[in-house]
Write a protein that holds these residues in place. Structure first.
Motif, mmCIF file in Angstrom:
data_model
loop_
_atom_site.group_PDB
_atom_site.id
_atom_site.type_symbol
_atom_site.label_atom_id
_atom_site.label_comp_id
_atom_site.label_asym_id
_atom_site.label_seq_id
_atom_site.Cartn_x
_atom_site.Cartn_y
_atom_site.Cartn_z
ATOM 1 N N ASN A 238 0.829 -1.212 0.000
ATOM 2 C CA ASN A 238 0.000 0.000 0.000
ATOM 3 C C ASN A 238 0.862 1.260 0.000
ATOM 4 O O ASN A 238 0.561 2.233 -0.716
ATOM 5 C CB ASN A 238 -0.914 -0.004 1.229
ATOM 6 N N ASN A 239 1.948 1.249 0.791
ATOM 7 C CA ASN A 239 2.833 2.420 0.845
ATOM 8 C C ASN A 239 3.500 2.685 -0.513
ATOM 9 O O ASN A 239 3.639 3.846 -0.931
ATOM 10 C CB ASN A 239 3.903 2.221 1.922
ATOM 11 N N GLU A 240 3.910 1.613 -1.177
ATOM 12 C CA GLU A 240 4.504 1.768 -2.507
ATOM 13 C C GLU A 240 3.476 2.323 -3.482
ATOM 14 O O GLU A 240 3.798 3.137 -4.361
ATOM 15 C CB GLU A 240 5.027 0.414 -3.010
ATOM 16 N N PHE A 241 2.238 1.883 -3.318
ATOM 17 C CA PHE A 241 1.162 2.368 -4.194
ATOM 18 C C PHE A 241 0.911 3.859 -3.953
ATOM 19 O O PHE A 241 0.693 4.636 -4.906
ATOM 20 C CB PHE A 241 -0.112 1.563 -3.949
ATOM 21 N N VAL A 242 0.928 4.266 -2.696
ATOM 22 C CA VAL A 242 0.756 5.691 -2.360
ATOM 23 C C VAL A 242 1.866 6.528 -3.005
ATOM 24 O O VAL A 242 1.615 7.615 -3.566
ATOM 25 C CB VAL A 242 0.753 5.889 -0.828
ATOM 26 N N LYS A 243 3.088 6.017 -2.952
ATOM 27 C CA LYS A 243 4.218 6.725 -3.584
ATOM 28 C C LYS A 243 4.000 6.853 -5.086
ATOM 29 O O LYS A 243 4.237 7.918 -5.670
ATOM 30 C CB LYS A 243 5.523 5.970 -3.318
ATOM 31 N N TYR B 206 9.572 3.536 -11.925
ATOM 32 C CA TYR B 206 10.089 2.317 -12.568
ATOM 33 C C TYR B 206 10.487 1.280 -11.503
ATOM 34 O O TYR B 206 10.200 0.077 -11.648
ATOM 35 C CB TYR B 206 11.286 2.656 -13.455
ATOM 36 N N ALA B 207 11.112 1.740 -10.431
ATOM 37 C CA ALA B 207 11.517 0.841 -9.345
ATOM 38 C C ALA B 207 10.299 0.229 -8.647
ATOM 39 O O ALA B 207 10.298 -0.956 -8.279
ATOM 40 C CB ALA B 207 12.378 1.602 -8.334
ATOM 41 N N ILE B 208 9.256 1.044 -8.487
ATOM 42 C CA ILE B 208 8.020 0.546 -7.861
ATOM 43 C C ILE B 208 7.387 -0.549 -8.718
ATOM 44 O O ILE B 208 6.956 -1.591 -8.201
ATOM 45 C CB ILE B 208 7.023 1.710 -7.645
ATOM 46 N N ARG B 209 7.323 -0.327 -10.026
ATOM 47 C CA ARG B 209 6.755 -1.329 -10.932
ATOM 48 C C ARG B 209 7.580 -2.622 -10.913
ATOM 49 O O ARG B 209 7.026 -3.723 -10.935
ATOM 50 C CB ARG B 209 6.687 -0.774 -12.348
ATOM 51 N N THR B 210 8.900 -2.487 -10.872
ATOM 52 C CA THR B 210 9.778 -3.665 -10.843
ATOM 53 C C THR B 210 9.594 -4.445 -9.540
ATOM 54 O O THR B 210 9.502 -5.684 -9.543
ATOM 55 C CB THR B 210 11.255 -3.231 -10.984
#
Length: 247
Positions: free
Chosen positions: A114-119, A144-148
């Protein structure tokens, strides 16, 4: 057969002895026939008495031995039963504790996802609104890092939910919760993925006042918390059983 022969010998010996003592071959012995009969009667009586004592003692010893064997077998059975019960309780405790650890992993995984999604939503909104052009490339690298990293989340969700379903076999009453959590977690991951590869989907999640942007994140976390409480109650119940047996 032996008992019959012994009985015949016991009855026949005095009769045979009386007849033998009346024969001329035994007349050289001093004393009267009646005296010899009395002597041999006492002698044989002593043997018979000793034999009776011997057989009675042997019978009692045999019964005591059988009773001891039965007692030993019964104690062994009780001991095995106690050890088996102790083993089962210890096994259940181990599985409950392991399930709690898996739930904690899934809880942390949900929060991190969830935190990565918020970012992602925040960075994408900043880029599209051109709020900080100087850092645009930096934000794109972070997206890009979040998607990876999202692919890694999927592998961890599958690994931990599979373990959770396996452990639920030791506690059937939580199996439905585990099944629902598995579906919800996979749905959560798919929801984030759908937004990551959509141009305008992120706009539906621009809700700054909400702690969890992903739809089922709060439900998953509350369910995991309830599951951990239930498992802790089970552990306490098993520990009480052990304490009662010790006392």
């Amino acid at each position: 057969m032996r008992k019959i022969l012994f009985f015949l010998l016991l009855i026949g010996f005095p009769i045979v002895l009386t007849l033998l003592l009346r024969l001329s071959i035994f007349r050289f012995a001093p004393g009267q026939v009646d005296s010899w009969i009395a002597f041999w009667g006492s002698y044989v009586g002593a043997i018979i008495g000793a034999s009776v004592v011997y057989f009675v003692a042997k019978l009692q010893i045999g019964k005591q031995y059988e009773q001891q064997i039965k007692s030993i077998k019964l104690e062994n059975e009780h001991s095995i039963s106690r050890e088996m019960e102790q083993f089962l309780i210890t096994t259940r405790l181990g599985k409950y504790e392991k399930t709690i650890k898996v739930c904690e992993k899934l809880s942390n995984l949900t929060i991190e996802l969830n935190n990565e999604f918020v970012k992602y939503v925040t960075y994408t909104d900043i880029i599209n609104n051109k709020e900080d052009p100087d850092r645009e490339n930096d934000f794109k690298e972070k997206i890009y890092a979040i998607r990876t990293k999202h692919s890694e989340f999927h592998a961890l969700i599958i690994l931990n939910t599979t373990e959770l379903m396996t452990l639920s076999n030791y506690s059937p009453d939580i199996k439905d919760y585990c099944t629902k959590l598995t579906w919800k977690l996979n749905g959560l991951w798919a929801e984030a993925k759908g937004c990551y590869y959509s141009k305008d989907e992120y706009k539906n999640y621009l809700k700054p006042n909400e702690q969890y942007l992903l739809k089922d994140a709060e439900f998953i976390l509350s369910t995991l918390l309830e599951l951990i409480k239930e498992l802790n109650n089970k552990i306490n119940s098993e520990l009480i059983k052990i304490e009662k047996k010790i006392l």
